[in-house]
Design an enzyme around this catalytic site. Structure first.
Site, PDB file in Angstrom:
ATOM      1  N   LYS A  54       0.841  -1.203   0.000  1.00 15.41           N
ATOM      2  CA  LYS A  54       0.000   0.000   0.000  1.00 15.41           C
ATOM      3  C   LYS A  54       0.877   1.255   0.000  1.00 15.41           C
ATOM      4  O   LYS A  54       0.604   2.215  -0.715  1.00 15.41           O
ATOM      5  CB  LYS A  54      -0.949  -0.020   1.206  1.00 15.41           C
ATOM      6  CG  LYS A  54      -2.048  -1.063   1.048  1.00 15.41           C
ATOM      7  CD  LYS A  54      -2.759  -1.401   2.355  1.00 15.41           C
ATOM      8  CE  LYS A  54      -3.700  -2.575   2.155  1.00 15.41           C
ATOM      9  NZ  LYS A  54      -4.245  -3.113   3.416  1.00 15.41           N
ATOM     10  N   GLN A  98      -4.083  -1.707   9.803  1.00 16.78           N
ATOM     11  CA  GLN A  98      -3.934  -3.039   9.196  1.00 16.78           C
ATOM     12  C   GLN A  98      -4.440  -4.095  10.179  1.00 16.78           C
ATOM     13  O   GLN A  98      -4.052  -4.103  11.346  1.00 16.78           O
ATOM     14  CB  GLN A  98      -2.457  -3.286   8.855  1.00 16.78           C
ATOM     15  CG  GLN A  98      -2.215  -4.578   8.101  1.00 16.78           C
ATOM     16  CD  GLN A  98      -2.893  -4.637   6.732  1.00 16.78           C
ATOM     17  OE1 GLN A  98      -2.865  -3.667   5.983  1.00 16.78           O
ATOM     18  NE2 GLN A  98      -3.521  -5.756   6.413  1.00 16.78           N
ATOM     19  N   ASP A 121     -10.792   3.308   4.608  1.00 21.34           N
ATOM     20  CA  ASP A 121     -10.894   1.866   4.412  1.00 21.34           C
ATOM     21  C   ASP A 121     -12.292   1.353   4.765  1.00 21.34           C
ATOM     22  O   ASP A 121     -12.559   0.162   4.703  1.00 21.34           O
ATOM     23  CB  ASP A 121      -9.834   1.163   5.293  1.00 21.34           C
ATOM     24  CG  ASP A 121      -9.497  -0.232   4.796  1.00 21.34           C
ATOM     25  OD1 ASP A 121      -9.730  -0.510   3.600  1.00 21.34           O
ATOM     26  OD2 ASP A 121      -9.001  -1.049   5.591  1.00 21.34           O
TER      27      ASP A 121
END
Ligand code: NAP
Length: 281
Positions: A54, A98, A121
């Site tokens: 990413k 994450q 996200d």
């Protein structure tokens, strides 16, 4: 569709990133560099790889990636304090935590600490609810990627029967809602579903989000079904038995180079959109 269509995620991702370049230049002219903060906790190699991928994708496009790596013993409170700082930081436009996080952390509490304005996200309950109503600014990236692939290839959704295998809050559920909002008839399957093969056999569109390698079998499919494989398992293997499903499907995403690259492109798109919003204020 006569021939088999391989749904090329790399191509879809490039088209999304091409559109972002002009936006990033326009922001840069205003002195704004989009910035994604990634938080990694502990030393899980797969998570480290995802965060690095990413970060590299950000760099290639001229987006700043601020990498925060916390000790594996980090507590929920410590993590939330870091997230709060990032929420307040005007140079940060998006926050990605994450996951999975170490077991001592309350993952839901940590997700909920992310400001909705920086939830690129789509992990907060508010972001989920906005997606359910059909007006999320930043829906979960993998579901958004799946929709982007369908749209790029102009695959009809309305009136089609979509069968989703998996009901996680970041993937199965939100993609089900997105397909429902686009007038598909949606069946959601999970580990307690009976006669899964029969359910899959009724689908025009199949989304595999199970987390089990080669789980969806070719002989379950109705001929001509469209298959989107969100799975990403060890050894670059999806949740679909690709070779067998290819024989029956009219269109299918490969793994790798299917849903994965588009998911990353979506994260970049959301980060740029968050920076643009800030520029307006
Ligand atoms: P998850 O949270 O583990 O959810 C898996 C889902 O599959 C659950 O709803 C579970 O049902 C269901 N399931 C498990 N065994 C099943 C069975 N035998 N029959 C039917 N359903 C079953 O996983 P996730 O986070 O949604 O991820 C799913 C997959 O997508 C993984 O391979 C992951 O690596 C991949 N992924 C890819 C991306 C990407 O960018 N491409 C992003 C995120 C995730 P229950 O709810 O009943 O337990």
């Amino acid at each position: 569709m006569t021939d088999k269509l391989i749904l090329d995620g790399a191509r879809v991702a490039e088209s999304i990133k091409d559109e972002l370049k002009a936006k990033i230049e326009a922001l840069s002219a205003q002195g704004i560099i989009p910035c994604l903060a990634t938080i990694l906790i502990g030393e899980d190699p797969a998570s480290e790889t995802y965060v690095r991928m990413k970060g590299n994708a950000c760099k290639r496009l001229g987006i700043t990636s601020r990498r925060i790596h916390l000790d594996k013993a980090t507590s929920t409170e410590e993590l939330i304090a870091v997230i709060s700082q990032l929420n307040e930081d005007p140079l940060v436009h998006g926050i990605l935590l994450q996951h999975p996080v170490p077991h001592q952390i309350d993952e839901r509490a940590a997700f909920e600490a992310i400001s909705i304005h920086k939830d690129v996200d789509g992990v907060t309950a508010l972001g989920f609810a906005q997606n359910a109503f059909g007006y999320a600014d930043y829906p979960s990236c993998t579901p958004a990627a799946i929709m982007a692939i369908l749209d790029y290839y102009r695959i009809p959704i309305e009136g089609k029967h979509a069968v989703i295998i998996g009901r996680s809050p970041i993937l199965g559920k939100p993609v089900s809602l997105m397909l429902l909002n686009r007038n598909a008839t949606v069946t959601i399957c999970h580990s307690k579903t009976l006669n899964l093969a029969d359910m899959v056999g009724l689908a025009d569109i199949i989304v595999a989000a199970v987390g089990k390698p080669k789980f969806i079998q070719g002989n379950w499919l109705r001929s001509g079904a469209v298959v989107l494989d969100a799975g990403y398992n060890a050894g670059n293997v999806g949740d679909v038995d690709y070779e067998a499903c290819l024989l029956k499907a009219s269109a299918i995403t490969p793994v790798p180079a299917g849903v994965g690259p588009v998911t990353i492109a979506m994260l970049l798109k959301h980060t740029v959109a968050a920076a643009e919003k800030l520029a307006l204020h």
